[in-house]
Design a protein around this motif. Structure first.
Motif, PDB file in Angstrom:
ATOM      1  N   ASP A  69      -4.383  12.198  -4.958  1.00 49.96           N
ATOM      2  CA  ASP A  69      -5.354  11.145  -5.254  1.00 49.96           C
ATOM      3  C   ASP A  69      -4.828  10.363  -6.455  1.00 49.96           C
ATOM      4  OD1 ASP A  69      -7.532   9.555  -6.025  1.00 49.96           O
ATOM      5  OD2 ASP A  69      -9.005  11.067  -5.435  1.00 49.96           O
ATOM      6  N   THR A  70      -4.612   9.070  -6.283  1.00 50.33           N
ATOM      7  CA  THR A  70      -4.039   8.248  -7.357  1.00 50.33           C
ATOM      8  C   THR A  70      -5.091   7.722  -8.324  1.00 50.33           C
ATOM      9  OG1 THR A  70      -4.224   6.188  -6.069  1.00 50.33           O
ATOM     10  CG2 THR A  70      -2.177   7.473  -5.836  1.00 50.33           C
ATOM     11  N   THR A  71      -6.351   8.133  -8.178  1.00 45.05           N
ATOM     12  CA  THR A  71      -7.398   7.594  -9.050  1.00 45.05           C
ATOM     13  C   THR A  71      -7.094   7.877 -10.513  1.00 45.05           C
ATOM     14  OG1 THR A  71      -9.051   7.851  -7.297  1.00 45.05           O
ATOM     15  CG2 THR A  71      -9.865   7.569  -9.549  1.00 45.05           C
ATOM     16  N   GLY A  72      -6.714   9.104 -10.824  1.00 48.26           N
ATOM     17  CA  GLY A  72      -6.399   9.442 -12.211  1.00 48.26           C
ATOM     18  C   GLY A  72      -5.227   8.636 -12.732  1.00 48.26           C
ATOM     19  N   LEU A  73      -4.223   8.417 -11.891  1.00 53.64           N
ATOM     20  CA  LEU A  73      -3.083   7.601 -12.279  1.00 53.64           C
ATOM     21  C   LEU A  73      -3.531   6.179 -12.597  1.00 53.64           C
ATOM     22  CD1 LEU A  73      -0.049   6.977 -12.577  1.00 53.64           C
ATOM     23  CD2 LEU A  73       0.072   6.804 -10.069  1.00 53.64           C
ATOM     24  N   CYS A  74      -4.387   5.627 -11.767  1.00 50.72           N
ATOM     25  CA  CYS A  74      -4.876   4.269 -12.020  1.00 50.72           C
ATOM     26  C   CYS A  74      -5.702   4.201 -13.300  1.00 50.72           C
ATOM     27  CB  CYS A  74      -5.694   3.783 -10.827  1.00 50.72           C
ATOM     28  SG  CYS A  74      -4.716   3.430  -9.351  1.00 50.72           S
ATOM     29  N   LEU A  82      -4.109  -2.984 -14.419  1.00 50.34           N
ATOM     30  CA  LEU A  82      -5.122  -2.785 -13.393  1.00 50.34           C
ATOM     31  C   LEU A  82      -4.470  -2.683 -12.025  1.00 50.34           C
ATOM     32  CD1 LEU A  82      -8.144  -2.663 -12.620  1.00 50.34           C
ATOM     33  CD2 LEU A  82      -8.078  -5.174 -12.414  1.00 50.34           C
ATOM     34  N   ALA A  83      -4.706  -1.572 -11.330  1.00 52.79           N
ATOM     35  CA  ALA A  83      -4.298  -1.376  -9.944  1.00 52.79           C
ATOM     36  C   ALA A  83      -5.473  -0.749  -9.209  1.00 52.79           C
ATOM     37  CB  ALA A  83      -3.053  -0.498  -9.859  1.00 52.79           C
ATOM     38  N   VAL A  84      -5.368  -0.609  -7.895  1.00 54.47           N
ATOM     39  CA  VAL A  84      -6.489  -0.128  -7.085  1.00 54.47           C
ATOM     40  C   VAL A  84      -6.114   1.194  -6.428  1.00 54.47           C
ATOM     41  CG1 VAL A  84      -8.020  -0.607  -5.140  1.00 54.47           C
ATOM     42  CG2 VAL A  84      -7.293  -2.477  -6.637  1.00 54.47           C
ATOM     43  N   PRO A  85      -6.876   2.260  -6.686  1.00 56.38           N
ATOM     44  CA  PRO A  85      -6.561   3.540  -6.035  1.00 56.38           C
ATOM     45  C   PRO A  85      -6.839   3.480  -4.549  1.00 56.38           C
ATOM     46  CG  PRO A  85      -8.650   3.685  -7.218  1.00 56.38           C
ATOM     47  CD  PRO A  85      -8.053   2.345  -7.568  1.00 56.38           C
ATOM     48  N   PHE A 127       0.847  -1.196   0.000  1.00 60.30           N
ATOM     49  CA  PHE A 127       0.000   0.000   0.000  1.00 60.30           C
ATOM     50  C   PHE A 127       0.883   1.246   0.000  1.00 60.30           C
ATOM     51  CE2 PHE A 127      -3.714   2.360   2.122  1.00 60.30           C
ATOM     52  CZ  PHE A 127      -4.493   2.312   0.974  1.00 60.30           C
ATOM     53  N   PRO A 128       1.644   1.439  -1.087  1.00 61.13           N
ATOM     54  CA  PRO A 128       2.596   2.551  -1.119  1.00 61.13           C
ATOM     55  C   PRO A 128       1.919   3.905  -1.282  1.00 61.13           C
ATOM     56  CG  PRO A 128       2.555   1.421  -3.229  1.00 61.13           C
ATOM     57  CD  PRO A 128       1.706   0.610  -2.306  1.00 61.13           C
ATOM     58  N   ARG A 175      -2.505   6.856  -1.864  1.00 58.86           N
ATOM     59  CA  ARG A 175      -1.868   5.543  -1.952  1.00 58.86           C
ATOM     60  C   ARG A 175      -2.484   4.707  -3.066  1.00 58.86           C
ATOM     61  NH1 ARG A 175       1.447   4.303   2.409  1.00 58.86           N
ATOM     62  NH2 ARG A 175       1.524   6.035   3.894  1.00 58.86           N
ATOM     63  N   MET A 176      -1.872   3.564  -3.313  1.00 56.47           N
ATOM     64  CA  MET A 176      -2.349   2.619  -4.311  1.00 56.47           C
ATOM     65  C   MET A 176      -2.126   1.215  -3.769  1.00 56.47           C
ATOM     66  SD  MET A 176      -0.940   2.002  -8.236  1.00 56.47           S
ATOM     67  CE  MET A 176      -1.120   3.737  -8.685  1.00 56.47           C
ATOM     68  N   ARG A 177      -3.118   0.355  -3.930  1.00 57.38           N
ATOM     69  CA  ARG A 177      -2.887  -1.042  -3.573  1.00 57.38           C
ATOM     70  C   ARG A 177      -2.310  -1.765  -4.778  1.00 57.38           C
ATOM     71  NH1 ARG A 177      -7.352  -5.520  -1.972  1.00 57.38           N
ATOM     72  NH2 ARG A 177      -7.343  -5.758  -4.238  1.00 57.38           N
TER      73      ARG A 177
END
Length: 400
Positions: free
Chosen positions: A328-333, A343-346, A320-321, A355-357
């Protein structure tokens, strides 16, 4: 502990942000670094463990009838031999650990009860309790401490009104875990309260720094534990799990199950029995691969020039870095999926948007491809092992 059922109105379940994120994207991805379980086995892998499994003659003899409410006896015996529950506890097999958790919360929680849950938490551990009318109290796993569980923080939220303490160690999404000493402290705290412990053991076998933690029912009468084939066994599609519960609670769980699923499929239980009877054969190679991948992931984060801060997971197969340049990492994901098929999880679905899982129990080349895509989007050096490209289907999340 009694076997009485809760009273109150019908459950009102909120949306599950993690499932909403994965629902469609799971089927669009070419590379999956989102999963919280090891990468999947095939039916042929199970048949290699038991040459008679699904022999045509055996299939012809299989009767598609309803099974016992507690589950197939051979499967329950195999689970008990592995979990080694304490006296007075029995094994009940379920449609994944999701059903087991639902049955337990329905039986044990009444409106107004206080329920302690870790924060962050997988949604089933918190939302089901809240839907049953509980008042949630958070045992905070603190980012500044690398999410390491602190018993003092648990002690601070326990009260005379605490009905349940719910934990999952190793933890999803952070990979945090208590060690054997921390387990003993946790059990002592619960034993000194009026609460019952709900121990989600989905990741029990996936630990790196010490042997798997002993099932809490061996040492604490007021405890329930849960397991699944979805995480460490690589068999999420079987939808088979279990719970270990005090014998006097069984009638309440069965009463609710009579309105839900009644029993498992005899075919699924036959396959699950082979898996549990050969658990180490299935788990050991996936754990060894995850251990190597964990080092690859940590080396990649260390080489990011400070763009990625990654606490070392002590168990499970997710990290969970924190992404230091992103609120917000949503846009990155979203870009990872649309531009790279990754596929990754924001982290926002767990309440930590910066963070991102990242799931690291996938074939190494798949992890390398996913990390390289992140590096490309961040504008950092690819880091450890980047540059290998594969295409592989992802795995849908689920409690088990």
């Amino acid at each position: 502990m009694t076997g009485t059922t809760r009273s109150g109105g019908p459950l009102t379940l909120p949306a599950a942000p993690l499932e909403d994120w994965l629902r469609e994207r799971y089927f669009q991805a070419e590379t999956d670094i989102s999963s919280s379980g090891v990468h999947n086995y095939r039916l042929g892998d199970l048949r290699a463990l038991d040459p008679d499994l699904l022999d045509p003659a055996e299939l012809d003899r299989l009767m598609f009838r309803d099974g016992p409410s507690l589950g197939d006896e051979r499967l329950r015996t195999a689970v008990a031999a592995r979990v080694r529950p304490g006296p007075g506890h029995v094994v009940m097999t379920t449609h994944g650990s999701s059903e087991a958790l639902f049955l337990a919360f329905t039986a044990l929680v009444s409106p107004g009860d206080e329920v302690v849950v870790p924060g962050p938490a997988y949604h089933s551990l918190s939302a089901l309790a809240a839907a049953a009318g509980a008042v949630l109290r958070t045992w905070p796993l603190r980012p500044e401490n690398g999410f390491v569980p602190d018993p003092a923080d648990l002690r601070a939220v326990l009260s005379e009104r605490t009905r349940l303490v719910v934990v999952n160690f190793p933890h999803n999404p952070t990979g945090a875990c208590v060690d054997p000493r921390g387990r003993a402290e946790l059990l002592d705290l619960v034993a000194g309260s009026r609460a019952t412990l709900l121990w989600d053991g989905a990741f029990t076998d996936l630990v790196y720094d010490h042997p798997p933690l002993a099932d809490p029912t061996r040492d604490l009468d007021r405890s329930l534990s849960f397991g699944t084939l979805s995480k460490a066994y690589g068999l999420p599609g079987l939808r088979v799990g279990w719970c270990v519960v005090p014998r006097e609670l069984v009638p309440a769980l069965v009463r609710t199950r009579d309105y839900l699923t009644l029993s498992l499929s005899p075919l699924a239980e036959r396959l699950a029995t082979v898996a549990v009877e050969h658990a180490d054969t299935l788990i050991a190679p996936r754990l060894a691969e995850a251990r190597r991948n964990r080092e690859l992931l940590l080396a990649w984060a260390a080489a990011s020039g400070g763009a990625v801060e990654c606490p070392a997971p002590r168990g499970g197969v997710t990290a969970f870095p924190r992404f230091t340049g992103h609120e917000d990492t949503t846009g990155l994901c979203e870009r990872l999926l649309s531009r790279h098929g990754v596929l990754a999880v924001p982290g926002r679905v767990f309440g930590h948007p910066d963070r991102m899982r990242i799931g690291f129990s996938c074939p190494p080349e798949e992890l390398e491809r996913g990390l390289a895509a992140i590096s490309t989007e961040l504008g950092t050096e690819p880091g450890a092992g980047a540059g290998v490209h594969t295409q592989a289907r992802g795995r849908r999340e689920g409690s088990g």
